[in-house]
Design an enzyme around this catalytic site. Structure first.
Site, PDB file in Angstrom:
ATOM      1  N   ARG A 149       0.824  -1.205   0.000  1.00 23.20           N
ATOM      2  CA  ARG A 149       0.000   0.000   0.000  1.00 23.20           C
ATOM      3  C   ARG A 149       0.862   1.261   0.000  1.00 23.20           C
ATOM      4  NH1 ARG A 149      -3.051   2.821   3.819  1.00 23.20           N
ATOM      5  NH2 ARG A 149      -2.070   1.630   5.485  1.00 23.20           N
ATOM      6  N   LYS A 150       2.161   1.088  -0.223  1.00 22.01           N
ATOM      7  CA  LYS A 150       3.084   2.233  -0.289  1.00 22.01           C
ATOM      8  C   LYS A 150       3.023   2.853  -1.680  1.00 22.01           C
ATOM      9  CE  LYS A 150       6.194   0.330   3.226  1.00 22.01           C
ATOM     10  NZ  LYS A 150       7.536  -0.204   3.527  1.00 22.01           N
ATOM     11  N   THR A 151       1.902   3.483  -1.935  1.00 28.70           N
ATOM     12  CA  THR A 151       1.649   4.059  -3.245  1.00 28.70           C
ATOM     13  C   THR A 151       1.589   5.585  -3.147  1.00 28.70           C
ATOM     14  OG1 THR A 151      -0.729   3.765  -2.861  1.00 28.70           O
ATOM     15  CG2 THR A 151       0.403   2.046  -4.109  1.00 28.70           C
ATOM     16  N   THR A 289       6.618   0.222  -6.055  1.00 31.98           N
ATOM     17  CA  THR A 289       6.085   1.540  -6.380  1.00 31.98           C
ATOM     18  C   THR A 289       6.968   2.680  -5.870  1.00 31.98           C
ATOM     19  OG1 THR A 289       4.684   1.325  -4.411  1.00 31.98           O
ATOM     20  CG2 THR A 289       3.660   0.882  -6.535  1.00 31.98           C
TER      21      THR A 289
END
Length: 317
Positions: A149-151, A289
């Site tokens: 979820r490191k977007t 990402t």
């Protein structure tokens, strides 16, 4: 249209509209200069990578009012593509023509930078995902290669889409998709057991619970508490290999035998092979990402619309 475009929510069109509004909040001075003469612009790829982001690129030029009419098929599309999404593009001679956009000059340039930004980043994510997926296949690793979820805020849908195109798992899309109990959750509730119990009281049978574990003892507590996934976080490859064997044995000795093991924390493209260990079910990569190299694209209007620019290249599907 890409097959994966069917995954996208209808709201992504509104997101594109918002991004265009951000770029043109008032007068479009450059658009005034070039006017409304019909032009053809060629999309060039200038570095090797996986083509991804086609539906977003198309949507940009749909919003700006560009169309391409096929003389042979008598059909109308937003962009005429020479490559399928997911193709590995290898430029020869420095660049390869990937697509054409036709429309009024000002409307092409209105969407140029936004469309290129989206395509470059989405293709960069897809390229890294493809390399990691290929590495796993080469080594015979049968686990899942996943993102995190490191977007980029506001850009998650594009980046998660790039993972899909590259063959990686998107992991959880957001906080509502799965429960992930990290160190802060555990410290705030006093223990892994308390955190899992609290999560299970509100997350129904269809929602998985994952627990971030810093040690084997943490993993054992998570398994006993009823976690579905145990993340072994920031383990060295040697420690991971030893822990996986012990944790799998623990699972088999309990009623919670279907627990999955995820390896995560500081794993890079360069070190990934060291973590592709039998027994590991998932490897997640924040760097899929973060700091990902973009694929280099440019969009150039032809001097003569009857002779759009072209270049040679090869495509490896």
């Amino acid at each position: 249209m890409s097959r994966l475009a069917a995954l996208l929510p209808t709201t992504f069109s509104r997101t594109i509209e918002d991004w265009l509004a951000e770029d043109i909040p008032s007068f479009d001075y450059g658009g005034y200069v070039v006017g409304n003469d019909d032009k053809v612009a060629t999309l060039f790829c200038k570095s090797q990578g996986v083509l991804a982001g086609v539906p977003f690129f198309d949507q940009v030029f749909q919003h700006t009012g560009c169309t391409y009419v096929s003389a042979l098929q008598h059909s109308m599309s937003i962009v005429k593509w020479s490559f399928e999404e997911g193709a590995e593009i290898i430029p020869l001679g420095g660049k390869v023509a990937v697509a054409e956009v036709r429309g009024p000059a000002r409307r092409i340039l209105m969407g140029e930078r936004l469309a290129l930004n989206i395509l470059a980043r989405c293709s960069g994510v897809a390229s890294r995902a493809r390399r990691l997926h290929t590495l796993a296949d080469t080594l015979g690793f049968t686990g899942v290669i996943a993102g995190t979820r490191k977007t980029t805020p506001g850009f998650r849908l594009v980046e998660k889409y790039g993972m899909e195109v590259g063959g990686a798992d998107t992991h959880r899309m957001d906080l509502s998709a799965m429960v992930m109990l990290k160190d802060n959750h555990i410290w705030a509730t006093g223990s892994i057991t308390n955190a899992v119990k609290s999560a299970r009281s509100v997350a129904g049978f269809s929602v998985k619970i994952e627990v971030e574990c810093q040690s084997e003892q943490d993993a054992y507590e998570a398994i006993d508490a009823g976690a579905d996934i145990v993340m072994l976080d920031n383990f060295t490859p040697e420690a991971l290999r030893f822990a996986v064997s012990n944790v799998k044995s623990k699972c088999l000795s309990t009623r919670n035998s279907g627990v999955l093991i995820e390896a995560s924390g500081g794993i890079t493209e360069e070190t990934a092979a060291l973590f592709m260990i039998p027994g590991v079910d998932i490897i997640s990569f924040g760097m899929m990402t973060q700091s990902v190299p973009h694929v280099d694209f440019s969009l150039k209007i032809a001097h003569d619309t009857s002779e759009p620019a072209s270049s040679n290249g090869v495509c490896d599907f």
